[in-house]
Design an enzyme around this catalytic site. Structure first.
Site, PDB file in Angstrom:
ATOM      1  N   GLY A  65       0.684  -1.064   0.111  1.00  0.00           N
ATOM      2  CA  GLY A  65      -0.048   0.058   0.033  1.00  0.00           C
ATOM      3  C   GLY A  65       0.757   1.325  -0.206  1.00  0.00           C
ATOM      4  O   GLY A  65       0.031   2.390   0.459  1.00  0.00           O
ATOM      5  N   GLU A 123      -4.317  -7.005  -6.060  1.00  0.00           N
ATOM      6  CA  GLU A 123      -2.923  -7.693  -5.762  1.00  0.00           C
ATOM      7  C   GLU A 123      -3.424  -9.110  -5.590  1.00  0.00           C
ATOM      8  O   GLU A 123      -4.434  -9.745  -5.050  1.00  0.00           O
ATOM      9  CB  GLU A 123      -2.587  -7.194  -4.410  1.00  0.00           C
ATOM     10  CG  GLU A 123      -1.459  -7.803  -3.718  1.00  0.00           C
ATOM     11  CD  GLU A 123       0.031  -7.879  -4.686  1.00  0.00           C
ATOM     12  OE1 GLU A 123       0.519  -9.096  -5.062  1.00  0.00           O
ATOM     13  OE2 GLU A 123       0.445  -6.800  -4.980  1.00  0.00           O
ATOM     14  N   ILE A 163      -4.118  -9.987 -12.188  1.00  0.00           N
ATOM     15  CA  ILE A 163      -4.346  -8.891 -13.159  1.00  0.00           C
ATOM     16  C   ILE A 163      -4.686  -9.231 -14.464  1.00  0.00           C
ATOM     17  O   ILE A 163      -5.468  -8.604 -15.230  1.00  0.00           O
ATOM     18  CB  ILE A 163      -3.315  -7.772 -13.081  1.00  0.00           C
ATOM     19  CG1 ILE A 163      -3.275  -7.360 -11.645  1.00  0.00           C
ATOM     20  CG2 ILE A 163      -3.316  -6.778 -14.025  1.00  0.00           C
ATOM     21  CD1 ILE A 163      -2.124  -6.247 -11.276  1.00  0.00           C
ATOM     22  N   SER A 186       2.993  -0.522  -9.794  1.00  0.00           N
ATOM     23  CA  SER A 186       4.490  -1.059  -9.678  1.00  0.00           C
ATOM     24  C   SER A 186       4.445  -2.262 -10.103  1.00  0.00           C
ATOM     25  O   SER A 186       4.639  -3.399  -9.322  1.00  0.00           O
ATOM     26  CB  SER A 186       4.961  -0.809  -8.198  1.00  0.00           C
ATOM     27  OG  SER A 186       6.289  -1.046  -8.179  1.00  0.00           O
ATOM     28  N   CYS A 214       9.357  -6.296 -10.962  1.00  0.00           N
ATOM     29  CA  CYS A 214      10.693  -5.913 -11.493  1.00  0.00           C
ATOM     30  C   CYS A 214      11.569  -7.053 -12.073  1.00  0.00           C
ATOM     31  O   CYS A 214      12.602  -6.701 -12.632  1.00  0.00           O
ATOM     32  CB  CYS A 214      11.421  -5.006 -10.324  1.00  0.00           C
ATOM     33  SG  CYS A 214      11.811  -5.991  -8.874  1.00  0.00           S
ATOM     34  N   SER A 260       8.403  -3.426  -2.326  1.00  0.00           N
ATOM     35  CA  SER A 260       7.667  -2.201  -2.280  1.00  0.00           C
ATOM     36  C   SER A 260       8.546  -0.965  -2.923  1.00  0.00           C
ATOM     37  O   SER A 260       9.432  -1.115  -3.502  1.00  0.00           O
ATOM     38  CB  SER A 260       7.496  -1.846  -0.716  1.00  0.00           C
ATOM     39  OG  SER A 260       6.613  -0.960  -0.533  1.00  0.00           O
TER      40      SER A 260
END
Length: 372
Positions: free
Chosen positions: A18, A37, A59, A78, A81, A351
């Site tokens: 969050g 999420e 998603i 975000s 990665c 995060s």
């Protein structure tokens, strides 16, 4: 230029802990957030701190109908990665973990113009800006009429003693105007080359007028001025309120780890240090490149060379809450007792810096310090 109204409702994709919710609340307290999420542990922490449900969903299963029904005029995301990290294989679009973000781009392509978000913020690792996924994202955004500005920024630029260099893309929807070579859905390389580009010497943040094709800037857009009369913060300002002895007992680096040759790769910092390395999700499991450890012995302690003497430095890991504070999470943020320390580090490693995100959202929405 007239500042557009701040968003009323934000879609927080890959909501994690969050961090983007907290950043948005600091800038637009009245805005509501719709978090999505797939990680159930992250969702438990999110619900514990924000007292609201999280849509636990892949998603990749979202449809344009779903997105339109949520009615969000800002998208904050975000995405994973790992396809772009320096320690990974950098498989980019070929990595299965890129599929969900590529699906998000397809949703943007398929939305009716009236259903597009007015604002978008994307965060990822440094290196994302050189990826094919990045090129594709910029193509989609430009083709749908967004203006783009991009940054490589770290919390240290805001006075936080924490080095976490990350890529940020800000996008703002332009009024509809004809643009040669950029029709809806046209993300070809030739169309990108025809889009207007600022000179390499331009700095992002000077204007949102016109189409801005991405030029990554390392300078922040409009950071608050630092009081030169105050000493820069040190790590001591972010350390736990428990006694040093208690924290060392809880988070000491085990002797079995210290005696390994790999322990010589530890980045050792002190309470008075003005910087520490980025914490990754592997913090506490590996020594090299996963985050700094704190020396609790006197800073002038001298030991013989070799890993067998490192125990004399009384090294400990940063606690999860100390890492959270360096990320900029609010003081009352906490992890539920059922979440393990290892899970905490994993979630924090995935995060973002709330401190940096907050300033970027102020800039994206055109908010001054007194606006909400």
């Amino acid at each position: 230029m007239e500042v557009s109204a701040p968003p009323r409702r934000a879609l927080e994709l890959y909501s994690g802990l969050g961090g983007l919710h907290q950043a948005l609340a600091a800038v637009c307290p009245a805005a509501t957030v719709c978090p999505i999420e797939i990680n159930s542990v992250a969702n438990a922490v999110y619900r514990h701190n924000f007292r609201q449900p999280v849509l636990e969903r892949d998603i990749r299963t979202l449809t344009t109908t779903d997105v339109v029904g949520l009615g969000c005029d800002a998208w904050l995301l975000s995405p994973p990665c790992q396809p772009h990290t320096r320690q990974g294989l950098r498989r980019d679009e070929q990595d299965p973990r890129s599929e969900s973000f590529l699906h998000v781009l397809s949703l943007l392509e398929g939305l009716d113009p009236s259903s597009l978000p007015r604002f978008l913020l994307l965060e990822n690792v440094a290196g994302f800006e050189a990826s094919e996924t990045h090129r594709r994202a910029c193509g989609v955004l430009l083709s749908r009429g967004f203006q783009i500005q991009e940054f490589l920024l770290t919390p240290r630029q805001l006075g936080v003693p924490y080095q976490r260099l990350r890529f940020f893309l800000l996008a703002r929807l332009s009024p509809p105007t004809p643009r040669a070579g950029l029709g809806p859905g046209d993300t070809s390389e030739s169309s990108l080359e025809e889009a207007p580009r600022p000179a390499q010497g331009d700095t992002a943040g000077s204007s949102w007028d016109g189409t801005v094709n991405p030029v990554v800037c390392h300078s922040p857009p409009a950071w608050p001025a630092q009081d030169s009369s105050e000493s820069p913060p040190t790590l001591a300002d972010f350390l736990g309120s428990c006694s040093s002895a208690e924290l060392w007992e809880r988070h000491q680096v085990p002797l079995s780890v210290l005696e390994k040759g790999s322990s010589m790769a530890f980045d050792i910092v002190y309470p008075h240090s003005r910087s520490c390395c980025c914490f990754t999700k592997a913090y506490g499991r590996f020594a090299r490149g996963t985050g700094s450890v704190l020396q609790t012995a006197r800073a002038d302690t001298v030991i013989p060379e070799g890993p067998h003497h490192l125990h004399l430095l009384k090294l400990r890991y940063f606690s999860p809450m100390e890492v959270a504070r360096l990320h900029g999470f609010r003081p009352d943020y906490e992890f539920p007792p059922e979440v393990t320390v290892r899970q905490c580090y994993g979630l924090l490693g995935n995060s973002l810096s709330v401190t940096v995100a907050t300033q970027l959202l102020k800039y994206l929405f055109g908010c001054s310090e007194h606006q909400s």
